[in-house]
Motif scaffolding. Sequence first.
Motif, PDB file in Angstrom:
ATOM      1  N   GLY A 121      -9.213   2.905  -7.494  1.00  0.00           N
ATOM      2  CA  GLY A 121      -7.929   3.370  -8.033  1.00  0.00           C
ATOM      3  C   GLY A 121      -7.122   4.156  -7.029  1.00  0.00           C
ATOM      4  N   ARG A 122      -7.278   3.890  -5.739  1.00  0.00           N
ATOM      5  CA  ARG A 122      -6.571   4.627  -4.690  1.00  0.00           C
ATOM      6  C   ARG A 122      -5.544   3.762  -3.990  1.00  0.00           C
ATOM      7  NH1 ARG A 122      -6.568   8.873  -6.156  1.00  0.00           N
ATOM      8  NH2 ARG A 122      -8.511   9.758  -6.787  1.00  0.00           N
ATOM      9  N   GLY A 123      -5.074   2.709  -4.600  1.00  0.00           N
ATOM     10  CA  GLY A 123      -4.094   1.879  -3.906  1.00  0.00           C
ATOM     11  C   GLY A 123      -4.803   0.951  -2.985  1.00  0.00           C
ATOM     12  N   GLY A 124      -4.970   1.363  -1.754  1.00  0.00           N
ATOM     13  CA  GLY A 124      -5.836   0.598  -0.892  1.00  0.00           C
ATOM     14  C   GLY A 124      -5.209  -0.027   0.306  1.00  0.00           C
ATOM     15  N   ASP A 125      -4.038   0.352   0.751  1.00  0.00           N
ATOM     16  CA  ASP A 125      -3.558  -0.206   2.012  1.00  0.00           C
ATOM     17  C   ASP A 125      -4.274   0.533   3.115  1.00  0.00           C
ATOM     18  OD1 ASP A 125      -2.193  -1.622   3.943  1.00  0.00           O
ATOM     19  OD2 ASP A 125      -0.599  -0.136   4.055  1.00  0.00           O
ATOM     20  N   THR A 126      -5.088  -0.189   3.877  1.00  0.00           N
ATOM     21  CA  THR A 126      -5.849   0.413   4.947  1.00  0.00           C
ATOM     22  C   THR A 126      -5.276   0.091   6.301  1.00  0.00           C
ATOM     23  OG1 THR A 126      -7.339  -1.480   4.948  1.00  0.00           O
ATOM     24  CG2 THR A 126      -8.004   0.461   3.656  1.00  0.00           C
ATOM     25  N   GLY A 169       0.802  -1.217   0.000  1.00  0.00           N
ATOM     26  CA  GLY A 169       0.000   0.000   0.000  1.00  0.00           C
ATOM     27  C   GLY A 169       0.829   1.258   0.000  1.00  0.00           C
ATOM     28  N   LYS A 170       0.136   2.360   0.271  1.00  0.00           N
ATOM     29  CA  LYS A 170       0.753   3.677   0.208  1.00  0.00           C
ATOM     30  C   LYS A 170       1.677   3.949   1.391  1.00  0.00           C
ATOM     31  CE  LYS A 170      -1.640   7.137  -0.690  1.00  0.00           C
ATOM     32  NZ  LYS A 170      -2.603   8.213  -0.634  1.00  0.00           N
ATOM     33  N   PHE A 171       2.685   4.752   1.129  1.00  0.00           N
ATOM     34  CA  PHE A 171       3.623   5.153   2.172  1.00  0.00           C
ATOM     35  C   PHE A 171       2.904   5.910   3.284  1.00  0.00           C
ATOM     36  CE2 PHE A 171       6.550   8.283   4.017  1.00  0.00           C
ATOM     37  CZ  PHE A 171       7.550   7.443   4.482  1.00  0.00           C
ATOM     38  N   SER A 172       2.010   6.824   2.928  1.00  0.00           N
ATOM     39  CA  SER A 172       1.315   7.627   3.940  1.00  0.00           C
ATOM     40  C   SER A 172       0.453   6.753   4.839  1.00  0.00           C
ATOM     41  CB  SER A 172       0.477   8.730   3.297  1.00  0.00           C
ATOM     42  OG  SER A 172      -0.477   8.183   2.414  1.00  0.00           O
ATOM     43  N   SER A 173      -0.169   5.714   4.307  1.00  0.00           N
ATOM     44  CA  SER A 173      -0.968   4.796   5.130  1.00  0.00           C
ATOM     45  C   SER A 173      -0.076   4.051   6.116  1.00  0.00           C
ATOM     46  CB  SER A 173      -1.713   3.798   4.253  1.00  0.00           C
ATOM     47  OG  SER A 173      -2.582   4.461   3.381  1.00  0.00           O
ATOM     48  N   TRP A 174       1.054   3.577   5.625  1.00  0.00           N
ATOM     49  CA  TRP A 174       2.011   2.875   6.480  1.00  0.00           C
ATOM     50  C   TRP A 174       2.516   3.812   7.576  1.00  0.00           C
ATOM     51  CZ3 TRP A 174       7.449   3.822   6.672  1.00  0.00           C
ATOM     52  CH2 TRP A 174       8.186   2.875   7.415  1.00  0.00           C
TER      53      TRP A 174
END
Length: 186
Positions: free
Chosen positions: A180-185, A68-73
């Motif tokens: 289309g937003r990646g999706g790491d929650t 997923g996205k860096f910001s989510s992590w």
Amino acid sequence: MSKPDEELYRRLLHKDKDALEQLYDKYEKLVFSFSYKMTNNHGLSEEVVQDVFMKLWTQKGTYDESKGKFSSWLLTIVRNAAIDLMRKKKDTPYELDERDALQTNEPSIEEMYESKEEATAVRQSMKVLKEDQQKVIRLFYFDAKSHREIAEQLDVPLGTVKGRIRMALKHLQTEMTERGRGGDTT
């Protein structure tokens, strides 16, 4: 993760101080505001910011872009650091329940994200969840409640709480990917 973030993170792994500084400049406000929503304490939030960027520098936990996205992590690290710090500071004049009671309204999902476009996508994605799943996600991620505290509050078994969180995250990830937003929650 955007290409600039990806490159900065790679450089950070090689102890590039400039890369750390650029990531700090980009994410410091997000890290602070998210931790402040959890702690409702300016001093603790500053400690969380310092702790999070020290963890990035010392590479305690490594980002995997396939998840997923860096910001989510990064926000997951912030959440965990804030909870750890609040638990360590139990001698402070507040408790988690008091902090939650001080909030006049539930924190919005969009406060967790950097752009209005992403906030809209997350808000729309949350609508696909069952009401019980939305509730556990809000309690866990936004109110910083432990699995056990959620189980007690909702009067359900601990395993049910864990299952609802797991299913909700799976549904959110699927929905975000479709949008289309990646999706790491996580």
